[in-house]
Motif scaffolding. Structure first.
Motif, PDB file in Angstrom:
ATOM      1  N   THR A  62       0.356   1.017 -13.607  1.00 58.78           N
ATOM      2  CA  THR A  62       0.087   2.333 -12.999  1.00 58.78           C
ATOM      3  C   THR A  62      -0.709   2.200 -11.566  1.00 58.78           C
ATOM      4  O   THR A  62      -0.311   2.837 -10.615  1.00 58.78           O
ATOM      5  CB  THR A  62      -0.261   3.517 -13.742  1.00 58.78           C
ATOM      6  OG1 THR A  62       0.418   3.458 -14.951  1.00 58.78           O
ATOM      7  CG2 THR A  62      -0.518   4.758 -12.888  1.00 58.78           C
ATOM      8  N   GLN A  63      -1.654   1.429 -11.738  1.00 59.77           N
ATOM      9  CA  GLN A  63      -2.633   1.116 -10.742  1.00 59.77           C
ATOM     10  C   GLN A  63      -1.961   0.304  -9.406  1.00 59.77           C
ATOM     11  O   GLN A  63      -2.096   0.408  -8.394  1.00 59.77           O
ATOM     12  CB  GLN A  63      -3.895   0.411 -10.913  1.00 59.77           C
ATOM     13  CG  GLN A  63      -4.786   1.494 -11.783  1.00 59.77           C
ATOM     14  CD  GLN A  63      -5.908   0.743 -12.194  1.00 59.77           C
ATOM     15  OE1 GLN A  63      -6.168  -0.502 -12.600  1.00 59.77           O
ATOM     16  NE2 GLN A  63      -7.039   1.338 -12.564  1.00 59.77           N
ATOM     17  N   GLN A  64      -0.987  -0.803 -10.098  1.00 55.58           N
ATOM     18  CA  GLN A  64      -0.233  -1.547  -9.062  1.00 55.58           C
ATOM     19  C   GLN A  64       0.740  -0.418  -8.364  1.00 55.58           C
ATOM     20  O   GLN A  64       0.585  -0.767  -7.001  1.00 55.58           O
ATOM     21  CB  GLN A  64       0.477  -2.417  -9.783  1.00 55.58           C
ATOM     22  CG  GLN A  64       1.501  -3.496  -8.939  1.00 55.58           C
ATOM     23  CD  GLN A  64       0.613  -4.069  -7.841  1.00 55.58           C
ATOM     24  OE1 GLN A  64      -0.399  -4.570  -8.067  1.00 55.58           O
ATOM     25  NE2 GLN A  64       1.121  -4.171  -6.637  1.00 55.58           N
ATOM     26  N   LEU A  65       1.500   0.458  -9.007  1.00 46.68           N
ATOM     27  CA  LEU A  65       2.271   1.245  -8.052  1.00 46.68           C
ATOM     28  C   LEU A  65       1.504   2.307  -7.127  1.00 46.68           C
ATOM     29  O   LEU A  65       1.810   2.358  -6.279  1.00 46.68           O
ATOM     30  CB  LEU A  65       2.974   2.193  -9.217  1.00 46.68           C
ATOM     31  CG  LEU A  65       4.307   1.754  -9.729  1.00 46.68           C
ATOM     32  CD1 LEU A  65       4.934   2.520 -11.040  1.00 46.68           C
ATOM     33  CD2 LEU A  65       5.294   1.630  -8.801  1.00 46.68           C
ATOM     34  N   CYS A  66       0.110   2.627  -7.708  1.00 47.76           N
ATOM     35  CA  CYS A  66      -0.456   3.510  -6.812  1.00 47.76           C
ATOM     36  C   CYS A  66      -0.972   2.744  -5.709  1.00 47.76           C
ATOM     37  O   CYS A  66      -1.513   3.302  -4.621  1.00 47.76           O
ATOM     38  CB  CYS A  66      -1.917   4.040  -7.735  1.00 47.76           C
ATOM     39  SG  CYS A  66      -1.296   5.336  -8.641  1.00 47.76           S
ATOM     40  N   SER A  67      -1.364   1.393  -5.769  1.00 43.04           N
ATOM     41  CA  SER A  67      -1.776   0.583  -4.546  1.00 43.04           C
ATOM     42  C   SER A  67      -0.536   0.280  -3.498  1.00 43.04           C
ATOM     43  O   SER A  67      -0.870   0.159  -2.460  1.00 43.04           O
ATOM     44  CB  SER A  67      -2.365  -0.770  -4.951  1.00 43.04           C
ATOM     45  OG  SER A  67      -1.549  -1.438  -5.700  1.00 43.04           O
ATOM     46  N   ASP A  68       0.703   0.592  -4.141  1.00 40.50           N
ATOM     47  CA  ASP A  68       1.895   0.543  -3.146  1.00 40.50           C
ATOM     48  C   ASP A  68       1.753   1.393  -2.180  1.00 40.50           C
ATOM     49  O   ASP A  68       1.467   2.727  -2.460  1.00 40.50           O
ATOM     50  CB  ASP A  68       3.094   0.155  -3.827  1.00 40.50           C
ATOM     51  CG  ASP A  68       3.134  -1.235  -4.662  1.00 40.50           C
ATOM     52  OD1 ASP A  68       2.265  -2.083  -4.487  1.00 40.50           O
ATOM     53  OD2 ASP A  68       3.968  -1.085  -5.653  1.00 40.50           O
ATOM     54  N   SER A  69       2.339   1.176  -0.873  1.00 44.00           N
ATOM     55  CA  SER A  69       2.472   2.306   0.161  1.00 44.00           C
ATOM     56  C   SER A  69       3.874   3.214  -0.182  1.00 44.00           C
ATOM     57  O   SER A  69       4.700   2.420  -0.765  1.00 44.00           O
ATOM     58  CB  SER A  69       2.527   1.875   1.492  1.00 44.00           C
ATOM     59  OG  SER A  69       3.587   0.855   1.849  1.00 44.00           O
ATOM     60  N   LEU A  70       3.535   4.174   0.245  1.00 45.04           N
ATOM     61  CA  LEU A  70       4.978   5.062   0.126  1.00 45.04           C
ATOM     62  C   LEU A  70       6.046   4.342   1.081  1.00 45.04           C
ATOM     63  O   LEU A  70       5.793   4.547   2.208  1.00 45.04           O
ATOM     64  CB  LEU A  70       4.535   6.472   0.334  1.00 45.04           C
ATOM     65  CG  LEU A  70       5.743   7.600   0.046  1.00 45.04           C
ATOM     66  CD1 LEU A  70       6.224   7.580  -1.388  1.00 45.04           C
ATOM     67  CD2 LEU A  70       5.141   8.905   0.923  1.00 45.04           C
ATOM     68  N   PRO A  71       7.170   4.043   0.383  1.00 38.56           N
ATOM     69  CA  PRO A  71       8.251   3.534   1.285  1.00 38.56           C
ATOM     70  C   PRO A  71       8.926   4.551   2.345  1.00 38.56           C
ATOM     71  O   PRO A  71       8.897   5.646   2.062  1.00 38.56           O
ATOM     72  CB  PRO A  71       9.404   3.010   0.349  1.00 38.56           C
ATOM     73  CG  PRO A  71       8.961   3.466  -1.112  1.00 38.56           C
ATOM     74  CD  PRO A  71       7.578   4.185  -1.102  1.00 38.56           C
ATOM     75  N   GLU A  72       9.696   4.254   3.208  1.00 40.84           N
ATOM     76  CA  GLU A  72      10.324   4.781   4.350  1.00 40.84           C
ATOM     77  C   GLU A  72      11.567   5.366   3.756  1.00 40.84           C
ATOM     78  O   GLU A  72      12.100   4.495   3.006  1.00 40.84           O
ATOM     79  CB  GLU A  72      10.116   4.338   5.458  1.00 40.84           C
ATOM     80  CG  GLU A  72       8.764   4.062   6.258  1.00 40.84           C
ATOM     81  CD  GLU A  72       8.198   5.239   6.666  1.00 40.84           C
ATOM     82  OE1 GLU A  72       8.881   6.306   7.135  1.00 40.84           O
ATOM     83  OE2 GLU A  72       7.055   5.495   6.353  1.00 40.84           O
ATOM     84  N   GLY A  73      12.247   6.298   4.165  1.00 36.41           N
ATOM     85  CA  GLY A  73      13.386   6.637   3.840  1.00 36.41           C
ATOM     86  C   GLY A  73      13.484   7.852   2.695  1.00 36.41           C
ATOM     87  O   GLY A  73      12.640   7.772   1.851  1.00 36.41           O
ATOM     88  N   PHE A  74      14.529   8.391   2.685  1.00 37.84           N
ATOM     89  CA  PHE A  74      14.774   9.448   1.743  1.00 37.84           C
ATOM     90  C   PHE A  74      15.012   8.890   0.277  1.00 37.84           C
ATOM     91  O   PHE A  74      14.188   9.155  -0.433  1.00 37.84           O
ATOM     92  CB  PHE A  74      16.242  10.240   1.993  1.00 37.84           C
ATOM     93  CG  PHE A  74      16.249  11.325   1.030  1.00 37.84           C
ATOM     94  CD1 PHE A  74      15.799  12.481   1.303  1.00 37.84           C
ATOM     95  CD2 PHE A  74      17.194  11.404   0.020  1.00 37.84           C
ATOM     96  CE1 PHE A  74      15.892  13.413   0.649  1.00 37.84           C
ATOM     97  CE2 PHE A  74      17.474  12.359  -0.841  1.00 37.84           C
ATOM     98  CZ  PHE A  74      16.699  13.566  -0.373  1.00 37.84           C
ATOM     99  N   ILE A  75      15.946   8.022  -0.007  1.00 32.80           N
ATOM    100  CA  ILE A  75      16.117   7.370  -1.348  1.00 32.80           C
ATOM    101  C   ILE A  75      14.941   6.564  -1.775  1.00 32.80           C
ATOM    102  O   ILE A  75      14.537   6.695  -2.973  1.00 32.80           O
ATOM    103  CB  ILE A  75      17.500   6.847  -1.517  1.00 32.80           C
ATOM    104  CG1 ILE A  75      18.710   7.642  -0.974  1.00 32.80           C
ATOM    105  CG2 ILE A  75      17.794   5.939  -2.828  1.00 32.80           C
ATOM    106  CD1 ILE A  75      19.081   8.731  -2.301  1.00 32.80           C
TER     107      ILE A  75
END
Length: 122
Positions: free
Chosen positions: A44-57
């Protein structure tokens, strides 16, 4: 809100950012109750550290993955996975249910009534 079958995906990028911020806050709170190194916490922390991807989908897929990981972490904490080391070493009492509290109040009121009836009148 995100994982419900009838829940629609957010329409705007601002809604997605708000939900991601909310989920990251939940992860921070749950992380404080989970020992470091727990696999669910690390994922979960790994996902949180990722940036929010661009694009709708891609942004919606990221939101759903983060919600699922947060739900998994929450289930781990609720299952009673080992918590952080606490300073207190006493017994932790469970919160009584409403019916137990009602019964206790009724018993106390009955005891007061019996006592009041047994006191002689002057």
């Amino acid at each position: 809100m995100v994982l419900g079958e009838d829940s629609p995906l957010p329409g705007s990028a601002a809604d997605v950012e708000d939900l991601v911020r909310l989920l990251r806050g939940h992860v921070a709170q749950l992380g404080a109750r989970t020992p470091p190194g727990t696999p669910a916490l690390l994922r979960t922390q790994q996902l949180c550290s990722d940036s929010l991807p661009e694009g709708f989908i891609p942004s919606r897929v990221y939101l759903v993955r983060l919600a699922e990981a947060t739900q998994e972490l929450m289930a781990h904490v609720e299952r009673g996975g080992p918590g952080p080391i606490s300073v207190e070493s006493g017994r932790r009492w469970r919160k009584p249910t409403v019916n137990v509290l009602r019964g206790a109040v009724f018993a106390l009121a009955l005891a007061c009534l019996v006592f009041a009836a047994s006191v002689p009148r002057t």
